[in-house]
Design an enzyme around this catalytic site. Sequence first.
Site, PDB file in Angstrom:
ATOM      1  N   TYR A 159      51.968  39.462  36.181  1.00 53.72           N
ATOM      2  CA  TYR A 159      51.346  38.763  37.311  1.00 53.72           C
ATOM      3  C   TYR A 159      49.835  38.819  37.139  1.00 53.72           C
ATOM      4  O   TYR A 159      49.268  39.901  36.934  1.00 53.72           O
ATOM      5  CB  TYR A 159      51.740  39.422  38.644  1.00 53.72           C
ATOM      6  N   ASP A 261      43.472  41.711  31.414  1.00 57.23           N
ATOM      7  CA  ASP A 261      43.476  41.694  32.883  1.00 57.23           C
ATOM      8  C   ASP A 261      43.503  43.151  33.348  1.00 57.23           C
ATOM      9  O   ASP A 261      44.535  43.816  33.306  1.00 57.23           O
ATOM     10  CB  ASP A 261      44.701  40.927  33.397  1.00 57.23           C
ATOM     11  N   LYS A 289      40.042  44.477  42.776  1.00 54.66           N
ATOM     12  CA  LYS A 289      40.665  45.602  43.493  1.00 54.66           C
ATOM     13  C   LYS A 289      39.741  46.820  43.605  1.00 54.66           C
ATOM     14  O   LYS A 289      38.784  46.804  44.354  1.00 54.66           O
ATOM     15  CB  LYS A 289      41.999  45.974  42.839  1.00 54.66           C
TER      16      LYS A 289
END
Length: 448
Positions: A159, A261, A289
């Site tokens: 994801y 990522d 995040k």
Amino acid sequence: MDTRARVASLLSKEISTYRTRTPRSMELYSRASAAMPLGVASSFQVAEPYPVYLSHGSGSTVEDIDGNRYIDYHNGFGTMVVGHAHPAIQAAITRAAASGTHFACTTDEVVRLAEELNRRFGMEQVRFCSTGTEATMDAVRLARAAAGRDLVVKVEAAYHGHHDALMYSVRSTLDALERAEDAWAVPSSRGIPSGIAAYTKTVPFNDVAALERLFDAYPEQIGAVIVEPIMMNAGIILPAPGYLEAVKELCRARGAVLIFDEVKTGVTVAPGGATELFGVQPDLICLAKAIGGGTPIGAFGGTAAVMSELGKGVAGQGTFNGNPLSVAASLATLTEVLTPAAYEHLAALGTRLATGCAKVLEHAGIAAHTTDLGCKGSITFSSRPLARYDDYRHVDGSLFDAYWFWMVNRGIFVTPGKEEQWTISVQHTDEDIDRTIEMLEAYCAEVA
Ligand code: PLP
């Protein structure tokens, strides 16, 4: 009763306890569902029978609107490594709020933050954005432009956010499709034009040969390869020794831009993320995040050669890029809170939790393994570590579901979803960890 039946009966008992403990959440859910689709702000917050609605957080804990208090391991899907309402973050945001909350002009603090991120991740230049989705979206576009090629390769089940190019072969879709032959070509959302699938190719994690075959099948067409160096959305899946190095070498030899990522791994598994942990430097890194201490911020950066394409007609904009509130919180996070001593504290807590959990699971004879990555870790109810999505597919979800309700009903806020991991904050204590292990031990006694 066998284990499966015991787990099923425990799950239904725990769901009714959950309902008894959270009547206000149920009430708010019904109001929220009238005002907002699915009654939540993001579809990732949907839960059965209804979500817990929180009122506030402090230190290592959060409290729901029924007044139940929880030790928090969800931590905003891995964002709150600083813990809740940290004094340094509060002070930074308050200072920033008093001197103007938004300019859409670059300030000295933005430059300092860029320098700190470049230092941690070995990047030459970085560009800010507001979320992880924006970071991977912009990085993929930049990589395609830099390579002059259209195809992007992603890892099966990974994801990377909710933009069209990477919403293929995402775990949720693959799970739902029971692995139909062409499951990778089915987007994980309606509303994505079917033609987009032609530009996104997928390979299993930890499979260099599959990536090589893809490069052979599409000669000089693959512009970008995006990889989570540690897969974090299908359980925790570690890279096999040499895997990241081999991917880097293949990308170099075949002219593709390699993107890591690090939205979940960045500043969590090590000060400089998985890039530092494994010593493999990609062309581009995506961050979000935990870098923001709980404020919305993202970034992507890497070599000056690739990043300079932003000055040559590649888009890289956003009104809120470099927003003073987020930048102040992020600078405080990286320079005042996530210090070398904080990483030592997180490592000690992580090991205490992972080894404590492993011990009670083993003692109870429950097939599970734990992962210890500093403030990140997980329990996967499978006897062996995972190497790729195929392994994760066979993990029995029922043990996790009953465990989630059991822990939540006893004041431990586990991240929802067996594919997720725990996040420990700098404000967690040994007592928090020991209480958590105790509750897991009680669960094991119930189901073993
Ligand atoms: N990349 C990874 C690895 C993620 O886990 C996520 C979100 O969970 C994203 C990207 C997207 O980030 P955001 O939700 O901030 O858009």
